[in-house]
Motif scaffolding. Structure first.
Motif: not given
Lengths: 170, 424
Positions: B296-297, B380-381, B405-407, B415-417
């Motif tokens: 989830e984001v 990730l929130m 970071t969420c987008a 998890l992506t920078a």
């Protein structure tokens, strides 16, 4: 009046979500809240706690949300007092306001072991670890806070003050 | 000994009490604005009625229905019914039904001005310090007493001066500055203290970015956090209120002022940061954290979900699709924000990318609705806290990060920078 009970030991940063998870904020009934007290700590607290027992914790006890359900749940679980190295700011006020005795005493918190018998005198701030034969002095509350505690919490305190009070706003 | 050498907060209380007030003193003061929401106001109603009092200054009160917005369960509907009855009974004029998150509504309220004292029955009330006043969260019983008497007591906190300089990388947000401060202070490093923030950054932090920082000061244990009013503040208030505020901008107190700590942060050195489970202060650079897969984001809460957040999310997701099977949820922080995002086309872009856009409310941040987690879920929130069990079962995990970071992570499903998917 001395409080006496067994010690339940917790670490630093015990947050209000652990004390009472948001999914249980569906009631304001203390007994209902108590059923889920410390549920997310995963240590079966409610099955073990007996009336009069004390919680002992490290730094920043009660951090997180402002939910007053947290000290209400602890008090309704039968806990007579919480001893911690220190308390989170809002929890500190909330505990006083709902009449849950709290004491800041790093030494007592460091020494206490699970199951130790503790005694607390609120008037003097003296904490005794009966099992270990040690005595500690915690910082007494400032006078205006004692007045709130002596009145039985903030609601009765305000009730006593209001008729005479020419309040703010001038 | 002159008042102008005091930290801003001590000056504020000195001005209110018309005498020099120093940190550590306990002061009694009227409050200018009192906020209570459906989840905490419900706690005090019975006691308040037992007191037999009326609400002393109803024009200073804001009541929000934002936690159960609208109620997803019967018991919450019952609590809200009681709150609505209280508002009717006591003639509180300012009721916000499903208008947004209480803290964002305070920020949008013309009564919130530099130098004012605001209290709320919610810990993240510190957010309101973004415009330069004193704002703090209290428990329900304190709020009850304030509703009855119009005043309360505070121990005036000692202040930490934070001066922000430098120019941010394009994907570094206010939220990352907040994470940097969380890394510095830890979960209780600012306990009982106030953060006094000065914005000397190259491009200036927007009010949205400032609000993300003052909001998250709560997680540092701070009692208050205020941005020194400056040109950004004046412009924000002018647009908000339709007129320029009449306020003298405070001069920077000199270095020998009674601060407990002075901190300089070059925001140009910051990368995107992330708080790993299970503490908002468990902060690491995103690029140093394993790129774990996500379930989830969530973009929302009082620490995210403002116009700047939605604009950036739309920019990053424009013409793309979120990862297949990922729950991606965006909850604007207020109806005003949602309307602006709608007009600007951001919401359409997010919808087209596969984002579930929900109505303004606290939503999943409090573990209430609109995206609570399943057992074993990893989310990730942009929300405020990632304590164990806050948003779902004990074995669910929450990482906290900026909207950028969420987008980015919404696109990849892990998890992506943000710089990995930049430029966009």
């Amino acid at each position: 009046m001395a409080l006496r009970g067994f010690a339940h030991i917790y670490g630093d940063h015990v947050d209000t979500d652990v004390i009472i998870a948001a999914r249980y904020l569906n009631t304001t009934d203390p007994a209902e809240l108590a059923k889920h007290c410390m549920e997310d700590a995963g240590d079966n607290f409610m099955a073990r706690v007996q009336p009069g027992d004390l919680m002992v914790a490290g730094e920043n006890f009660g951090c997180g949300s402002s939910r007053e359900h947290a000290p209400i749940a602890i008090k309704a679980a039968g806990v007579s007092a919480v001893i911690a190295k220190n308390f989170a700011r809002i929890f500190f006020r909330n505990a006083i306001n709902v009449g849950l005795p709290i004491l800041e005493c790093p030494e007592a918190a460091d020494d206490a072991q699970a199951g130790d018998t503790l005694e607390v005198e609120l008037e003097t701030g003296v904490i005794r670890n009966v099992t270990q034969g040690k005595t500690y002095q915690s910082t007494p509350f400032p006078e205006f806070l004692r007045a709130i505690i002596d009145a039985g919490g903030l609601v009765p305190y305000v009730k006593a003050q209001l008729p005479a009070q020419a309040c703010c706003g001038q | 000994m002159t008042i102008c050498t005091q930290p801003l907060l001590e000056s504020l209380f000195s001005a209110r009490l018309a005498r020099p007030v120093r940190a550590g003193e306990v002061v009694q003061t009227p409050v200018d604005l009192v906020m209570a929401h459906d989840a905490t106001l419900s706690l005090l109603i019975e006691d308040f009625e037992r007191l037999g009092q009326t609400v002393r200054m109803p024009e200073r009160v804001m009541v929000t229905c934002d936690h159960f917005a609208p109620p997803a369960r019967i018991d919450w509907a019952n609590l809200q019914r009681d709150v609505l009855a209280f508002v009717r009974r006591h003639g509180v004029p300012d009721l916000r039904m499903y208008q947004g998150i209480c803290h964002q509504l305070l920020l949008e309220d013309p009564r919130l001005l530099p130098g004012t004292v605001t209290v709320g029955a919610d810990s993240h009330t510190l957010l309101a310090g973004a415009v330069g006043g004193f704002a703090t969260g209290l428990g329900a019983t304190d709020i009850l007493a304030i509703l009855a008497t119009g005043e309360t007591w505070f121990q005036v906190p000692a202040s930490v001066q934070v001066v922000l300089t430098g120019t941010r990388k394009p994907w570094v947000m206010g939220r990352d500055v907040a994470f940097h401060l969380l890394r510095h202070f830890g979960e209780d490093g600012a306990a009982y203290r106030a953060l006094e923030l000065w914005d000397d950054t190259g491009d200036g932090l927007s009010m949205d970015a400032r609000a993300a920082i003052t909001c998250m000061a709560t997680e540092m244990g701070a009692k208050a956090a205020l941005f020194a009013p400056d040109a950004v503040t004046v412009e924000y208030l002018r647009l908000r209120d339709g007129k320029a505020p009449e306020l003298p901008l405070p001069p920077r107190p000199p270095a020998d002022t009674a601060y407990v700590e002075a901190l300089a942060v070059d925001v140009g050195t910051l990368d995107s940061l992330i708080a790993c489970p299970f503490s908002p202060a468990n902060v690491h650079p995103v690029r140093e954290v394993e790129p774990v897969p996500l379930d989830e984001v969530y973009i929302g809460s009082c620490a995210g979900g403002r116009l700047e957040d939605l604009a950036l999310a739309a920019r990053m997701l424009s013409g793309k699709q979120v990862a297949r099977g990922l729950k991606v949820i965006a909850v604007p922080s207020s109806v005003r924000v949602m309307g602006q995002a709608m007009t600007a086309g951001y919401l359409q872009t997010l919808l087209d990318a596969g984002v579930c856009v929900s109505n303004p409310s606290c939503g999943a941040c409090g573990g209430i609705d609109k995206g609570v987690l399943a057992s074993g879920d990893r989310a990730l929130m942009t929300s405020t806290r990632n304590f164990r069990g806050r948003l779902g079962p004990r074995d669910s995990e929450v990482y906290l990060a900026s909207t950028a970071t969420c987008a980015a992570s919404a696109l990849t499903g892990r998890l992506t920078a943000p710089e990995e998917v930049w430029p966009c």
